[in-house]
Design a protein around this motif. Structure first.
Motif, PDB file in Angstrom:
ATOM      1  N   ASP A   1       0.821  -1.187  -0.041  1.00 38.60           N
ATOM      2  CA  ASP A   1       0.204  -0.017   0.071  1.00 38.60           C
ATOM      3  C   ASP A   1       1.059   1.253  -0.025  1.00 38.60           C
ATOM      4  OD1 ASP A   1      -2.319  -1.505  -0.108  1.00 38.60           O
ATOM      5  OD2 ASP A   1      -2.374  -1.607   2.229  1.00 38.60           O
ATOM      6  N   LEU A   2       0.632   2.004  -0.941  1.00 42.38           N
ATOM      7  CA  LEU A   2       1.471   3.276  -1.092  1.00 42.38           C
ATOM      8  C   LEU A   2       0.512   4.542  -0.988  1.00 42.38           C
ATOM      9  CD1 LEU A   2       2.878   2.217  -4.634  1.00 42.38           C
ATOM     10  CD2 LEU A   2       3.928   1.882  -2.155  1.00 42.38           C
ATOM     11  N   ASP A   3       0.974   5.562  -0.194  1.00 44.36           N
ATOM     12  CA  ASP A   3       0.431   6.869  -0.037  1.00 44.36           C
ATOM     13  C   ASP A   3       0.214   7.709  -1.149  1.00 44.36           C
ATOM     14  OD1 ASP A   3      -0.092   6.057   2.971  1.00 44.36           O
ATOM     15  OD2 ASP A   3       2.001   6.839   3.479  1.00 44.36           O
ATOM     16  N   ARG A   4      -1.134   8.166  -1.240  1.00 43.03           N
ATOM     17  CA  ARG A   4      -1.055   9.078  -2.263  1.00 43.03           C
ATOM     18  C   ARG A   4      -1.856  10.229  -1.639  1.00 43.03           C
ATOM     19  NH1 ARG A   4      -4.096   7.881  -7.910  1.00 43.03           N
ATOM     20  NH2 ARG A   4      -5.715   7.226  -6.663  1.00 43.03           N
ATOM     21  N   TRP A   5      -1.559  11.634  -1.632  1.00 46.88           N
ATOM     22  CA  TRP A   5      -2.231  12.994  -1.287  1.00 46.88           C
ATOM     23  C   TRP A   5      -2.106  13.916  -2.023  1.00 46.88           C
ATOM     24  CZ3 TRP A   5       0.960  16.813  -0.028  1.00 46.88           C
ATOM     25  CH2 TRP A   5       2.183  16.569  -0.215  1.00 46.88           C
ATOM     26  N   ASP A   6      -3.108  14.866  -1.971  1.00 46.99           N
ATOM     27  CA  ASP A   6      -3.063  15.990  -2.462  1.00 46.99           C
ATOM     28  C   ASP A   6      -3.559  17.296  -1.695  1.00 46.99           C
ATOM     29  OD1 ASP A   6      -5.754  15.913  -3.235  1.00 46.99           O
ATOM     30  OD2 ASP A   6      -5.382  14.543  -4.825  1.00 46.99           O
TER      31      ASP A   6
ATOM     32  N   GLN B   1       1.034  14.217  -4.385  1.00 45.14           N
ATOM     33  CA  GLN B   1       2.169  13.307  -4.472  1.00 45.14           C
ATOM     34  C   GLN B   1       1.863  11.912  -4.067  1.00 45.14           C
ATOM     35  OE1 GLN B   1       6.083  14.554  -2.309  1.00 45.14           O
ATOM     36  NE2 GLN B   1       5.883  12.904  -1.252  1.00 45.14           N
ATOM     37  N   THR B   2       2.694  10.998  -4.924  1.00 46.13           N
ATOM     38  CA  THR B   2       2.533   9.392  -4.579  1.00 46.13           C
ATOM     39  C   THR B   2       3.862   9.150  -4.081  1.00 46.13           C
ATOM     40  OG1 THR B   2       0.747   9.242  -6.150  1.00 46.13           O
ATOM     41  CG2 THR B   2       1.989   7.281  -5.621  1.00 46.13           C
ATOM     42  N   ASP B   3       3.872   8.373  -2.816  1.00 48.96           N
ATOM     43  CA  ASP B   3       4.878   7.961  -2.336  1.00 48.96           C
ATOM     44  C   ASP B   3       5.338   6.438  -2.717  1.00 48.96           C
ATOM     45  OD1 ASP B   3       5.145  10.306  -0.646  1.00 48.96           O
ATOM     46  OD2 ASP B   3       3.860   9.422   0.914  1.00 48.96           O
ATOM     47  N   LEU B   4       6.228   6.590  -3.462  1.00 52.13           N
ATOM     48  CA  LEU B   4       6.502   5.248  -4.277  1.00 52.13           C
ATOM     49  C   LEU B   4       8.062   4.662  -3.771  1.00 52.13           C
ATOM     50  CD1 LEU B   4       5.749   6.060  -8.011  1.00 52.13           C
ATOM     51  CD2 LEU B   4       4.403   4.888  -6.219  1.00 52.13           C
ATOM     52  N   GLY B   5       8.555   5.190  -2.831  1.00 54.72           N
ATOM     53  CA  GLY B   5       9.682   4.585  -1.982  1.00 54.72           C
ATOM     54  C   GLY B   5       9.840   3.295  -1.707  1.00 54.72           C
ATOM     55  N   ASP B   6       8.558   2.792  -1.136  1.00 52.47           N
ATOM     56  CA  ASP B   6       8.613   1.375  -0.858  1.00 52.47           C
ATOM     57  C   ASP B   6       8.586   0.441  -2.016  1.00 52.47           C
ATOM     58  OD1 ASP B   6       8.323   2.344   1.836  1.00 52.47           O
ATOM     59  OD2 ASP B   6       5.970   1.900   1.804  1.00 52.47           O
ATOM     60  N   ILE B   7       8.825   0.695  -2.999  1.00 52.30           N
ATOM     61  CA  ILE B   7       8.833  -0.136  -4.102  1.00 52.30           C
ATOM     62  C   ILE B   7       9.929   0.040  -4.882  1.00 52.30           C
ATOM     63  CG2 ILE B   7       6.303  -1.101  -4.325  1.00 52.30           C
ATOM     64  CD1 ILE B   7       6.019   0.956  -6.768  1.00 52.30           C
ATOM     65  N   GLY B   8      11.037   0.994  -4.382  1.00 53.55           N
ATOM     66  CA  GLY B   8      12.153   1.169  -4.916  1.00 53.55           C
ATOM     67  C   GLY B   8      12.194   2.406  -6.083  1.00 53.55           C
ATOM     68  N   LEU B   9      11.029   3.151  -6.297  1.00 53.19           N
ATOM     69  CA  LEU B   9      11.061   4.164  -7.193  1.00 53.19           C
ATOM     70  C   LEU B   9      10.891   5.569  -6.531  1.00 53.19           C
ATOM     71  CD1 LEU B   9       8.132   2.665  -9.625  1.00 53.19           C
ATOM     72  CD2 LEU B   9      10.537   2.738  -9.937  1.00 53.19           C
TER      73      LEU B   9
END
Length: 355
Positions: A216-221, A239-247
């Motif tokens: 589950d990835l956080d997305r907020w605005d 912003q969409t936080d994609l660090g957990d999947i290495g992006l």
């Protein structure tokens, strides 16, 4: 727009307490016409082919011909097809004695299959729930986020199908209200309006894949809007936080301006699109305009582009002729292009009626 109200007093009479105001609203529209898209092609999944199998039954050899799924194929279809949409919004609501309004919406919608021109069944989407009090609104479920709600984000879209818009250069995937069989994101949107100011924010979780597992990835605005005289300015960041999947994290910043001057209204659009695909990211920009000619005719124009190689450039003009009673004739013609794709012409014409 006309609305049909079904009073619920009789339905809840046995409960002993009746709400100050409650019922169901039905509203929506229908549209149909001809849509043209140069070199139209679509992907057809579950391609079935006849396959003969051989087996031994009771000592005898039996051959059976059946169908099996072989995958996905891209097929050409007619450039001109019949386009249509039926949309019915079903809104249930009640209001407490203290003035707090509760709402829930589902949408029944049927569209044509744009890949092959065939009709689709009408389908329900996921539900949206709302609580409204004064200038405060909170939505939960299948909601529109700050960008989808942003003043003048879409501008004056062109065509019966609204096939062209000033936002065409944006590639960031933001939270939006979803129709059809897709239930949408299970998210929260908040908005507060006071005087000439309005503030909004939304949060949801999108699903990504990491080493074969779902994450589950956080997305907020967030957004802010200010109206002064006949001008409305709005800004939003997401912003969409994609660090957990290495992006790298992805983000979008949008600034819009819109105004009305008599029979003319126009919008300006600028965005910074930061996504992981280098061909899509960069600056996007656009503008749109509408002019009322009188005699029930409105002319429309829109232009959108971006500096990414794969950003779509859309340029289109259109018109709406008001027939009265919520019915109109409308259509448009334009092109869409990008630095790494071929330019194609798109056009449509038909009727729309609201109910």
């Amino acid at each position: 727009m006309k609305k049909v109200l079904f009073a619920s007093t009789a339905l809840i009479a046995t409960a002993g307490v009746a709400a100050a105001d409650s019922g169901i609203n039905l509203s929506g529209y229908g549209r149909f016409g001809i849509g043209y898209f140069e070199d139209r092609a679509g992907a057809v999944t579950n391609v079935n082919t006849n396959v003969t199998t051989t087996s031994i039954v009771g000592g005898a050899i039996v051959q059976t011909t059946g169908q099996t799924t072989t995958g996905t194929a891209v097929v050409d279809t007619d450039d001109a097809i019949l386009v249509s949409r039926f949309r019915l919004n079903i809104d249930g609501f009640t209001e407490t004695d203290g003035g707090v309004r509760f709402e829930a919406r589902v949408r029944l919608q049927a569209d044509e299959n744009s890949a092959n021109g065939e009709a689709n069944n009408a389908q329900l989407n996921g539900a949206r729930f709302s609580v409204i009090y004064g200038g405060l609104r909170v939505d939960a479920g299948n909601v529109a986020g700050s960008f989808d709600n942003l003043a003048n984000y879409y501008g004056n879209e062109v065509g019966l199908e609204l096939f062209a818009g000033q936002y065409s250069g944006v590639d960031y995937s933001f939270l939006s209200y979803v129709s059809g069989s897709n239930p949408g994101s299970n998210a929260v949107f908040f908005q507060y309006a006071v005087g000439d100011f309005a503030f909004g924010a939304s949060y949801d979780q999108v699903t990504g894949a990491l080493n074969g597992s779902e994450v589950d990835l956080d997305r907020w605005d967030v957004s802010a809007t200010y109206t002064f005289n006949n001008i409305t300015a709005a800004i939003a960041y997401g912003q969409t936080d994609l660090g957990d999947i290495g992006l790298d994290d992805e983000s979008l910043t949008v600034l819009t301006l819109g105004g009305e001057w008599g029979d003319f209204n126009g919008t300006l659009f600028v965005a910074d699109d930061d996504v992981n695909n280098a061909a899509d990211e960069g600056t996007a920009w656009g503008l749109s305009a509408a002019y009322n000619l009188g005699a029930a005719t409105t002319l429309l124009f829109t232009y959108g582009d971006g500096n990414g190689d794969a950003d779509t450039q859309e340029v289109a003009i259109g018109a709406i002729y008001d027939l009265g009673g919520g019915a109109s004739l409308r259509g448009g013609i334009g092109t869409n292009d990008c630095d790494v794709c071929d330019s194609r012409v798109q056009a449509d014409f038909g009727a729309q009626f609201n109910f």
